[in-house]
Write an enzyme that holds these catalytic residues in place. Structure first.
Site, PDB file in Angstrom:
ATOM      1  N   SER A  69       4.987  26.644  19.094  1.00  6.05           N
ATOM      2  CA  SER A  69       6.505  26.605  18.815  1.00  6.05           C
ATOM      3  C   SER A  69       6.995  27.744  18.577  1.00  6.05           C
ATOM      4  CB  SER A  69       6.801  25.492  17.515  1.00  6.05           C
ATOM      5  OG  SER A  69       6.160  24.424  17.878  1.00  6.05           O
ATOM      6  N   CYS A  70       6.521  28.696  17.851  1.00  8.27           N
ATOM      7  CA  CYS A  70       7.446  30.151  17.401  1.00  8.27           C
ATOM      8  C   CYS A  70       6.550  31.146  17.253  1.00  8.27           C
ATOM      9  CB  CYS A  70       8.137  29.654  16.208  1.00  8.27           C
ATOM     10  SG  CYS A  70      10.067  29.012  16.313  1.00  8.27           S
ATOM     11  N   ASN A  90      10.941  32.115  10.770  1.00  7.91           N
ATOM     12  CA  ASN A  90      10.751  31.984  12.032  1.00  7.91           C
ATOM     13  C   ASN A  90      12.130  31.560  12.538  1.00  7.91           C
ATOM     14  OD1 ASN A  90      10.612  29.329  11.056  1.00  7.91           O
ATOM     15  ND2 ASN A  90       9.732  28.495  12.887  1.00  7.91           N
ATOM     16  N   LEU A  91      12.190  31.035  13.604  1.00  5.55           N
ATOM     17  CA  LEU A  91      13.668  30.490  14.125  1.00  5.55           C
ATOM     18  C   LEU A  91      14.075  29.225  13.528  1.00  5.55           C
ATOM     19  CD1 LEU A  91      15.727  30.549  16.431  1.00  5.55           C
ATOM     20  CD2 LEU A  91      14.299  29.082  17.791  1.00  5.55           C
ATOM     21  N   CYS A  92      13.144  28.513  12.847  1.00  6.31           N
ATOM     22  CA  CYS A  92      13.835  27.314  12.108  1.00  6.31           C
ATOM     23  C   CYS A  92      13.341  27.228  10.415  1.00  6.31           C
ATOM     24  CB  CYS A  92      13.282  25.980  12.903  1.00  6.31           C
ATOM     25  SG  CYS A  92      13.664  25.837  14.480  1.00  6.31           S
ATOM     26  N   THR A  93      13.201  28.489  10.194  1.00  3.39           N
ATOM     27  CA  THR A  93      12.986  28.829   8.699  1.00  3.39           C
ATOM     28  C   THR A  93      12.090  28.030   7.990  1.00  3.39           C
ATOM     29  OG1 THR A  93      14.525  27.276   7.795  1.00  3.39           O
ATOM     30  CG2 THR A  93      15.558  29.050   8.696  1.00  3.39           C
ATOM     31  N   GLU A  94      10.959  27.579   8.760  1.00  3.10           N
ATOM     32  CA  GLU A  94       9.956  26.801   7.831  1.00  3.10           C
ATOM     33  C   GLU A  94       8.656  27.403   7.834  1.00  3.10           C
ATOM     34  OE1 GLU A  94       8.996  25.285  12.310  1.00  3.10           O
ATOM     35  OE2 GLU A  94      10.661  25.737  11.108  1.00  3.10           O
ATOM     36  N   PRO A 138      12.273  21.172  11.899  1.00  5.25           N
ATOM     37  CA  PRO A 138      13.455  20.283  12.034  1.00  5.25           C
ATOM     38  C   PRO A 138      13.209  18.956  12.839  1.00  5.25           C
ATOM     39  CG  PRO A 138      13.907  22.307  13.125  1.00  5.25           C
ATOM     40  CD  PRO A 138      12.495  22.767  12.567  1.00  5.25           C
ATOM     41  N   THR A 139      12.250  19.113  13.835  1.00  8.50           N
ATOM     42  CA  THR A 139      11.775  17.887  14.638  1.00  8.50           C
ATOM     43  C   THR A 139      13.134  17.179  15.463  1.00  8.50           C
ATOM     44  OG1 THR A 139      11.914  16.079  12.842  1.00  8.50           O
ATOM     45  CG2 THR A 139       9.784  17.376  13.015  1.00  8.50           C
ATOM     46  N   SER A 149      13.802  16.972  18.642  1.00  6.90           N
ATOM     47  CA  SER A 149      13.268  16.156  19.828  1.00  6.90           C
ATOM     48  C   SER A 149      12.203  15.052  19.729  1.00  6.90           C
ATOM     49  CB  SER A 149      13.025  17.090  20.856  1.00  6.90           C
ATOM     50  OG  SER A 149      13.947  17.873  21.340  1.00  6.90           O
ATOM     51  N   THR A 150      11.335  15.530  18.828  1.00  7.06           N
ATOM     52  CA  THR A 150      10.102  14.807  18.694  1.00  7.06           C
ATOM     53  C   THR A 150      10.359  13.725  17.835  1.00  7.06           C
ATOM     54  OG1 THR A 150       9.326  16.279  16.860  1.00  7.06           O
ATOM     55  CG2 THR A 150       8.497  16.511  19.031  1.00  7.06           C
TER      56      THR A 150
END
Length: 778
Positions: free
Chosen positions: A251-252, A467-471, A658-659, A661-662
């Protein structure tokens, strides 16, 4: 029958006759409605579908009569059967409401029927028969990876086809099925869909089990079952690209930008290559010298980080993610960097547009000292410095330290007159941060001391950013240029550049759909988690890497990020209010169970396949991981011994993405966020699509409180409790209304820091619409 007089209630034969007559009447009425709709649609095969829908959705608001009436309003002269079936689907979609949420699944059944009808015609025209023949055709057309045919025999693929259960399509709601067909299944180059949802799940399973040495077909079945039952979703790149020729599954990615011209442009090139293959990026700019810094001894020559970030911004726009959306990148800077004020204005709408970068997502890395001072007294001075000045003056990089050691060195730098300081009142810095947060939803928050104290691999490096989504929170190290020389290749001169790869972080993500799992059944959860961990570990070896640096780091650490979706869905099903102590106690148990199962699974994989390269000296090996989190008792002590003896297959295990789409695919709530609304309409391609809270009904209705009406302190406290069980971080949003004061927003940040929260994603104002990151949609 309780309303009948007593004497009538005892007259069983009469009652039974009436009941039988009523049943016959209802059966005939339903049969008649179904036949009318079938006749209007012009598709005889539709009749059994409608009769099954009536049986499965007996509630009054979901009658076939209502469907027929709405369908008639969409009918037009000259419509062919395909168009009529489309109108029938649209009728069911528009009937969806919070009072009758069942229509979302009825619409999915009708869409599924229409889709399979069209697909059968396509396959017939191409003379494709069984599953094996289909794969051969897709490989020939360059739509499927030939590696599947090379690894599996015809007999094995036909056996795998026997695992498919088309009845599981019924688990999908309309939004999920529509998204899956349009974005995730395999299309021809002209856009024709040639893969069913179940074939998609099976294709992913075949890819992920490809290199299994023992019981390979059993792992294919287990991977398929967890995916097709919507118990686990893999990240969007894995769901989209597994089984395809270019199988970039991650993903990232995260890169540390060096403080050199060559290094900066290498990082920008790395971002371009990652974006080309559909990945998002996190870039740490904390090592890059500030505006006005010296270059080769010439004072005031450096242009500062904002100018470089503008080039990153243009790269994001120019190099899109496989043509689906523009590149996505988060840029991180330390709270003590001298360019911080300009950095905080990157996305705001006021000021010099030459200093803006509206397509990147800024994030700030905060030490404990910043929040401690903000809590104590905002009227203190905060000192901003250039990392290059510190390196040249002190001989060390301040960003390479954390905690008490960082604070000691920072204060020493503040006292050193040789280092130029940009001193600003802390209140002004906080004001700039909060103004940007309220206006743009950013900057994201990265609490670097909390992250690094909890780092199970601190012996091997430091974590600069996320990363892009902070996880994601994994060790980072910049790539170093060693030498460039001219060599000879086939008699011709070639230029060879040698680099030291550093730690180029890769995110391999999947999510447990908590709303679809028996979360308090430890044995059941253990099996699902073990299967998901194995699938993620396989991703590392089966991946197509856009950069060699990514491949080297991924195989050195073998890091994975198992997260979750359906958090609010889970709470609502359990009858637990978000704003309650019961919520906090419940998720403490659930995430401890998940963590235990994940660690156990990784240790067992290590025994089978070997530990990651840097296990020795890690907190896993020494047992410090368990001590830091206060894990006690016989069960945890046994696991601690097992890890020490067997090792760990994966350096990092859990991370909550964040999920976006999935979670739609799985028909559940996104990540660990509360629902935005129980029911709302979303505009898509000129039409309005209904979004309904999962399993909305009398038993769950009052447990779905809208995100903006929730006291955010409860969300922060829950995040802190979960964080104990998560070795990486969580993509967590804060939801505020226009009634919030800046002081209240600041208090949420301080509360998160005190609760041990590692990162915060967007602050979503009720008047602010923020795009969801889809790269990390695990």
């Amino acid at each position: 029958m309780g309303w009948l007089p007593k004497e009538r209630r005892s007259a069983a034969p009469v009652s039974n006759i009436k009941v039988d007559r009523m049943k016959d009447y209802l059966h005939e009425k339903i049969q008649g409605e179904a036949e009318q709709i079938t006749g209007l649609a012009g598709d005889p095969a539709l009749l059994p579908v409608l009769l099954e829908i009536e049986k499965d959705f007996p509630e009054e608001g979901c009658s076939l009569q209502r469907l027929r009436q709405r369908f008639l309003s969409f009918m037009k002269e000259g419509m062919d059967t395909e168009a009529r079936l489309g109108a029938l689907v649209k009728a069911a979609v528009e009937l969806t409401s919070q009072e009758a949420p069942g229509w979302e699944f009825i619409a999915a059944r009708l869409l599924d029927h229409r889709f399979h009808r069209r697909l059968r015609q396509e396959l017939s025209e191409r003379q494709i028969g069984d599953f094996y023949e289909k794969l051969c055709y897709l490989v020939k057309e360059g739509l499927y990876g030939d590696y599947i045919l090379k690894h599996y025999s015809r007999e094995e693929l036909l056996m795998a086809a026997g695992f498919m259960d088309e009845e599981r399509d019924k688990l999908l709601n309309y939004s999920g099925l529509d998204l899956m067909i349009s974005r995730y299944t395999i299309h021809t180059h002209k856009g024709t869909v040639l893969e069913t949802p179940q074939e998609m799940f099976l294709g992913i399973a075949l890819h992920l089990a490809m290199e299994e040495k023992q019981d390979r077909m059993e792992w294919v079945r287990r991977f398929y079952d967890m995916l097709s039952r919507l118990q686990v979703t893999m990240a969007t790149p894995t769901m989209s690209n597994a089984r395809k020729p270019y199988h970039q599954l991650s993903s990232c990615f995260i890169d540390t930008v060096p403080d050199s011209l060559k290094g900066i442009f290498r990082s920008i090139n790395n971002f371009a290559m990652v974006s080309k293959f559909g990945g998002g990026m996190g870039l740490y700019f904390g090592k890059v010298r500030a505006k006005g810094g010296s270059i080769r001894g010439f004072e005031g020559a450096a242009g500062g980080v904002v100018r470089w970030i503008r080039i990153v911004n243009d790269t994001a726009v120019a190099v899109d993610q496989l043509g689906m959306r523009q590149g996505a990148v988060a840029v991180y800077l330390d709270a003590w960097h001298r360019d911080l004020p300009e950095f905080l204005n990157l996305r705001t709408n006021n000021g010099d547009d030459r200093m803006k970068a509206h397509d990147v997502f800024p994030a700030v890395c905060y030490p404990d000292l910043f929040w401690r001072m903000a809590k104590e007294d905002l009227n203190q001075d905060w000192h901003l410095m250039c990392p290059h000045d510190i390196l040249m003056t002190k001989g060390y990089a301040l960003e390479d330290y954390y905690g008490e050691e960082w604070e000691k060195r920072y204060l020493d730098c503040v006292e050193d007159p040789r280092i130029e300081k940009r001193t600003i009142c802390l209140k002004e810095i906080v004001r700039l941060i909060l103004r940007s947060v309220v206006e743009t939803g950013t900057p994201f928050t990265f609490n670097r001391d909390i992250v690094n104290r909890a780092n199970p691999n601190g012996h091997a490096g430091i974590i600069y950013c996320s990363n892009l989504c902070t996880e994601i929170a994994q060790n980072m190290k910049p790539i170093e240029s060693l030498q460039t020389e001219i060599q000879t290749w086939d008699g011709d001169p070639v230029v060879v550049s040698t680099t030291k790869p550093g730690d180029f972080v890769v995110c391999n993500l999947a999510s447990l759909s908590l709303g679809h799992l028996p979360v308090e059944d430890e044995a059941a959860m253990r099996e699902v988690v073990r299967t998901a961990v194995r699938a993620l570990d396989n991703v590392i070896d089966l991946n197509f890497y856009p950069l060699p640096y990514a491949k080297l780091t991924n195989r050195r650490y073998r890091s994975i990020g198992l997260g979750c979706s359906g958090y609010h869905h889970m709470l609502a099903k359990a009858g637990i209010m978000w704003e309650s102590q019961e919520h906090l106690d419940f998720v403490d148990r659930v995430f401890e169970t998940i963590n235990y199962a994940a660690i156990e699974a990784s240790a067992d994989l290590a025994e089978e396949k070997g530990s990651y390269a840097l296990f020795e000296g890690s907190d896993w090996q020494t047992g410090a991981y368990f001590e830091k989190r206060g894990y006690e008792g016989k069960k945890w002590e046994a696991l601690r011994r097992k890890v020490a003896e067997q090792g760990m297959r994966n350096a990092y295990l859990l991370a909550i993405a964040p999920t976006g789409s999935t979670s739609i695919l799985a028909g559940t709530t996104a990540g660990v966020d509360p629902v935005m609304n129980k029911f709302f309409l979303e505009e898509k391609k000129g039409s309005m699509l209904p979004r309904v809270a999962p399993e909305l009904g009398p038993d769950t209705y009052w447990y779905y409180k809208n995100a903006h009406y929730i006291d955010q302190s409860w969300s922060v406290r829950a995040c802190g409790i979960r964080q104990r069980h998560i070795d990486q971080a969580q993509s967590v949003n804060l939801y505020i209304t226009n009634d919030y004061t800046l002081r209240q927003v600041l208090n949420l940040y301080i509360e998160a820091w005190e609760a041990g929260v590692k990162t915060l994603y967007y602050v979503r104002s009720k008047s602010l619409e923020v795009e969801e990151c889809e790269s990390c949609s695990a």
